[in-house]
Design a protein around this motif. Structure first.
Motif, mmCIF file in Angstrom:
data_model
loop_
_atom_site.group_PDB
_atom_site.id
_atom_site.type_symbol
_atom_site.label_atom_id
_atom_site.label_comp_id
_atom_site.label_asym_id
_atom_site.label_seq_id
_atom_site.Cartn_x
_atom_site.Cartn_y
_atom_site.Cartn_z
ATOM 1 N N LYS A 298 -3.729 1.311 -5.947
ATOM 2 C CA LYS A 298 -4.564 1.357 -4.742
ATOM 3 C C LYS A 298 -6.043 1.202 -5.104
ATOM 4 O O LYS A 298 -6.794 0.541 -4.381
ATOM 5 C CB LYS A 298 -4.330 2.668 -3.993
ATOM 6 C CG LYS A 298 -2.958 2.747 -3.327
ATOM 7 C CD LYS A 298 -2.751 4.081 -2.616
ATOM 8 C CE LYS A 298 -1.382 4.123 -1.943
ATOM 9 N NZ LYS A 298 -1.133 5.423 -1.270
ATOM 10 N N TRP B 157 0.807 -1.216 0.000
ATOM 11 C CA TRP B 157 0.000 0.000 0.000
ATOM 12 C C TRP B 157 0.845 1.273 0.000
ATOM 13 O O TRP B 157 0.594 2.212 -0.756
ATOM 14 C CB TRP B 157 -0.932 -0.009 1.208
ATOM 15 C CG TRP B 157 -1.858 1.171 1.259
ATOM 16 C CD1 TRP B 157 -1.687 2.325 1.958
ATOM 17 C CD2 TRP B 157 -3.093 1.322 0.553
ATOM 18 N NE1 TRP B 157 -2.735 3.178 1.749
ATOM 19 C CE2 TRP B 157 -3.615 2.584 0.892
ATOM 20 C CE3 TRP B 157 -3.797 0.488 -0.322
ATOM 21 C CZ2 TRP B 157 -4.821 3.048 0.391
ATOM 22 C CZ3 TRP B 157 -4.998 0.961 -0.827
ATOM 23 C CH2 TRP B 157 -5.501 2.224 -0.477
ATOM 24 N N LYS B 158 1.885 1.310 0.825
ATOM 25 C CA LYS B 158 2.668 2.540 0.983
ATOM 26 C C LYS B 158 3.434 2.908 -0.276
ATOM 27 O O LYS B 158 3.670 4.097 -0.541
ATOM 28 C CB LYS B 158 3.637 2.389 2.160
ATOM 29 C CG LYS B 158 2.946 2.358 3.521
ATOM 30 C CD LYS B 158 3.962 2.308 4.647
ATOM 31 C CE LYS B 158 3.273 2.312 6.004
ATOM 32 N NZ LYS B 158 4.249 2.265 7.123
ATOM 33 N N SER B 159 3.835 1.909 -1.038
ATOM 34 C CA SER B 159 4.622 2.195 -2.238
ATOM 35 C C SER B 159 3.810 2.082 -3.532
ATOM 36 O O SER B 159 4.351 2.216 -4.618
ATOM 37 C CB SER B 159 5.826 1.233 -2.316
ATOM 38 O OG SER B 159 5.386 -0.120 -2.345
ATOM 39 N N SER B 160 2.515 1.849 -3.412
ATOM 40 C CA SER B 160 1.669 1.688 -4.602
ATOM 41 C C SER B 160 1.267 3.032 -5.182
ATOM 42 O O SER B 160 1.146 4.036 -4.465
ATOM 43 C CB SER B 160 0.402 0.893 -4.247
ATOM 44 O OG SER B 160 0.723 -0.424 -3.874
#
Length: 213
Positions: free
Chosen positions: A116, A108-111
């Motif tokens: 997302k 999620w953090k790097s998407s």
């Protein structure tokens, strides 16, 4: 033993794919191969998604319509009561696998924003199927069984296609009330199924943009 034959056939075809893709699935070293793990996750996602998509397409737009037009109504309903729990279980499991694999490949953090959104669509497909499996389908089946009992008392339910239910319900308040409740529950179930199908359809468009042919 028919299921075992089909399973062995599927495994055989998968083995052929492995043979023709040794650069991905072959063992290059004794250590962990990140490319291999990624490829297996992509395979799990693709197979699970395509199974869910194909099952949803068939049941929603093809199989159900064919059965409705060719089976006596009570027989059609009884068959659906056996098929739908298996259908929603299958699609739910496939959606869960697709979601887990996609989530692992796209943390999620790097998407990106698009990725997302895709996680959201896969989660929606899973949630709508779960609501059908655990809530709407059991209620629909129970209501259907009660309505079948009343219809048999009025000698209807053996017709194919268009039902005599509405005509009899005009002079049978009990059947009319059942029809109203069944229609509401079945409508919610159908809506959840369509929303799940729509979420999968959106994800299919995303996947199509990623494939190089």
């Amino acid at each position: 033993m028919a299921w075992l034959t089909r399973l062995l056939a599927a495994v055989a075809f998968l083995a052929v794919g492995v043979i023709f893709s040794p650069e991905i699935f072959g063992s290059k070293s004794d250590g962990e191969n990140p490319a291999k793990v990624t490829a297996l996750l992509k395979l799990a996602h693709l197979l699970s998604f395509s199974t869910a998509w194909g099952a949803a397409l068939w049941v929603t737009f093809i199989g159900g319509i064919i059965m409705f037009k060719n089976l006596p109504r009570h027989q059609f309903g009884n068959l659906q009561s056996k098929m739908f729990p298996a259908y929603f279980t299958l699609v739910g499991i496939c959606c869960a696998i697709s979601l887990a694999a996609f989530g692992y490949l796209h943390p999620w953090k790097s998407s990106s924003a698009v990725e997302k959104y895709q996680l959201g669509f896969l989660l929606s497909a899973f949630a709508f199927n779960l609501s059908n499996l655990l809530v709407f389908t059991p209620m629909t089946i129970e209501m259907m069984k009660q309505r079948h009992k009343v219809e048999k008392e009025n000698s209807i339910g053996t017709e194919i296609g268009w039902s005599k239910n509405q005509e009899v319900a005009k002079s049978n308040p009990k059947l009319a009330a059942m029809n109203k409740k069944f229609g509401m529950i079945h409508g919610l179930s159908s809506l959840a199924n369509i929303m799940s199908f729509g979420s999968l359809a959106i994800h299919s468009w995303y996947l199509a943009g990623k494939i190089n042919l």
